[in-house]
Design an enzyme around this catalytic site. Structure first.
Site, PDB file in Angstrom:
ATOM      1  N   GLY A  11       0.745  11.374   1.113  1.00 44.24           N
ATOM      2  CA  GLY A  11       1.579  10.257   1.574  1.00 44.24           C
ATOM      3  C   GLY A  11       1.298   8.922   0.911  1.00 44.24           C
ATOM      4  O   GLY A  11       1.549   7.877   1.502  1.00 44.24           O
ATOM      5  N   ASN A  13       2.909   7.625  -1.626  1.00 44.00           N
ATOM      6  CA  ASN A  13       4.194   6.943  -1.858  1.00 44.00           C
ATOM      7  C   ASN A  13       4.715   6.346  -0.553  1.00 44.00           C
ATOM      8  O   ASN A  13       5.245   5.234  -0.546  1.00 44.00           O
ATOM      9  CB  ASN A  13       5.231   7.902  -2.454  1.00 44.00           C
ATOM     10  CG  ASN A  13       5.045   8.070  -3.949  1.00 44.00           C
ATOM     11  OD1 ASN A  13       5.407   7.203  -4.730  1.00 44.00           O
ATOM     12  ND2 ASN A  13       4.426   9.175  -4.347  1.00 44.00           N
ATOM     13  N   ASN A 100      14.643  11.944  -3.905  1.00 41.24           N
ATOM     14  CA  ASN A 100      13.323  12.557  -4.091  1.00 41.24           C
ATOM     15  C   ASN A 100      12.633  11.907  -5.287  1.00 41.24           C
ATOM     16  O   ASN A 100      13.292  11.366  -6.171  1.00 41.24           O
ATOM     17  CB  ASN A 100      13.496  14.056  -4.361  1.00 41.24           C
ATOM     18  CG  ASN A 100      12.180  14.778  -4.541  1.00 41.24           C
ATOM     19  OD1 ASN A 100      11.228  14.570  -3.784  1.00 41.24           O
ATOM     20  ND2 ASN A 100      12.092  15.627  -5.562  1.00 41.24           N
ATOM     21  N   HIS A 102       9.925  12.846  -8.397  1.00 41.20           N
ATOM     22  CA  HIS A 102       9.354  14.014  -9.069  1.00 41.20           C
ATOM     23  C   HIS A 102       8.420  13.550 -10.192  1.00 41.20           C
ATOM     24  O   HIS A 102       8.762  12.632 -10.938  1.00 41.20           O
ATOM     25  CB  HIS A 102      10.487  14.885  -9.632  1.00 41.20           C
ATOM     26  CG  HIS A 102       9.990  16.173 -10.191  1.00 41.20           C
ATOM     27  ND1 HIS A 102       9.710  17.276  -9.402  1.00 41.20           N
ATOM     28  CD2 HIS A 102       9.681  16.533 -11.464  1.00 41.20           C
ATOM     29  CE1 HIS A 102       9.275  18.252 -10.165  1.00 41.20           C
ATOM     30  NE2 HIS A 102       9.238  17.833 -11.422  1.00 41.20           N
TER      31      HIS A 102
HETATM   32  C1  GRF Z   1       4.254  12.779  -5.935  1.00 36.90           C
HETATM   33  O1  GRF Z   1       3.602  12.973  -7.142  1.00 36.90           O
HETATM   34  C2  GRF Z   1       5.712  13.089  -6.077  1.00 36.90           C
HETATM   35  O2  GRF Z   1       6.169  12.977  -7.391  1.00 36.90           O
HETATM   36  C3  GRF Z   1       5.813  14.517  -5.643  1.00 36.90           C
HETATM   37  O3  GRF Z   1       4.828  14.682  -4.683  1.00 36.90           O
HETATM   38  C4  GRF Z   1       3.797  13.737  -4.859  1.00 36.90           C
HETATM   39  C5  GRF Z   1       3.594  13.073  -3.546  1.00 36.90           C
HETATM   40  O4  GRF Z   1       2.412  12.356  -3.475  1.00 36.90           O
HETATM   41  N1  GRF Z   1       7.139  14.828  -5.189  1.00 36.90           N
HETATM   42  P1  GRF Z   1       2.056  11.540  -2.165  1.00 36.90           P
HETATM   43  O5  GRF Z   1       2.101  12.513  -0.992  1.00 36.90           O
HETATM   44  O6  GRF Z   1       3.079  10.455  -2.030  1.00 36.90           O
HETATM   45  O7  GRF Z   1       0.682  11.020  -2.383  1.00 36.90           O
END
Ligand code: GRF
Length: 189
Positions: A11, A13, A100, A102
């Site tokens: 989490g 992000n 999303n 990626h």
């Molecule tokens: C990120 O690298 C994103 O690109 C992918 O999952 C990861 C999530 O990381 N979809 P976090 O849970 O936000 O640390």
């Protein structure tokens, strides 16, 4: 603009988005709820911010159960490391409203099984000279929806998976907020 954030992992992000909302960099955006498909750190981050956080079991009814608790008035569903595959019905219902992030330069290194270190390993195996991250709309075709923001960086010799992870995370912390701002501006027009 009201968003729901879906998480399965650390989490970071989500945390970045919550921090930027709190310090008013992402003014005009609020997180209405957080959905997790497993107990994870992302879920705890939501609870710390006192945001309604739902843990939904990972079974065949996952999407139906998510739909039951989602406020139909949210503007966007923001997938932030959400690992479950959303059903075709769910994607159709929320068409144009699910985004999303990626960890590659889509369309390269997308699709089933392409997540986290699998992406970075493939990038290194293929001796790519650039990588990056992509924010895109979600359709029922995995990682194939329209790109909203993409940013690349150069891969220097000797880079390891860890280096790529760190670089990608930095890029993600820039482009997810940028994408949200683009959607916010679009809404205002
Ligand atoms: C990120 O690298 C994103 O690109 C992918 O999952 C990861 C999530 O990381 N979809 P976090 O849970 O936000 O640390």
């Amino acid at each position: 603009m009201k968003i729901a954030v879906f998480v399965s992992g650390s989490g970071t992000n989500l945390q970045n988005i919550l921090d930027l909302i709190q310090n008013k960099t992402l003014d005009g955006i609020s997180v209405s709820c957080i959905v997790a498909d497993r107990v994870c750190l992302g879920m705890e981050r939501g609870l710390e911010f006192d945001i309604p956080t739902f843990l939904i079991e990972r079974d065949k009814d996952l999407c139906l159960n998510i739909d039951q608790i989602l406020d139909p008035n949210i503007d966007y569903i923001v997938l932030a490391g959400f690992l479950s595959i959303l059903t075709e019905d769910f994607c159709r219902k929320w068409e144009g409203k699910i985004i999303n992030i990626h960890p590659s330069l889509l369309p390269k290194y997308g699709g089933k099984g392409m997540w986290g270190h699998h992406v970075h390993q493939a990038v290194l195996d293929n001796q790519e000279t650039i990588s990056g991250a992509t924010v895109h709309f979600v359709t029922s075709q995995i990682d194939q929806g329209e790109v909203i923001v993409q940013k690349s960086f150069a891969i220097e010799s000797g880079y390891t998976i860890k280096d790529l992870q760190a670089k990608v995370q930095k890029v993600e912390f820039e482009i997810y907020p940028q994408a949200l701002k683009i959607l916010l501006d679009k809404r205002a027009k």
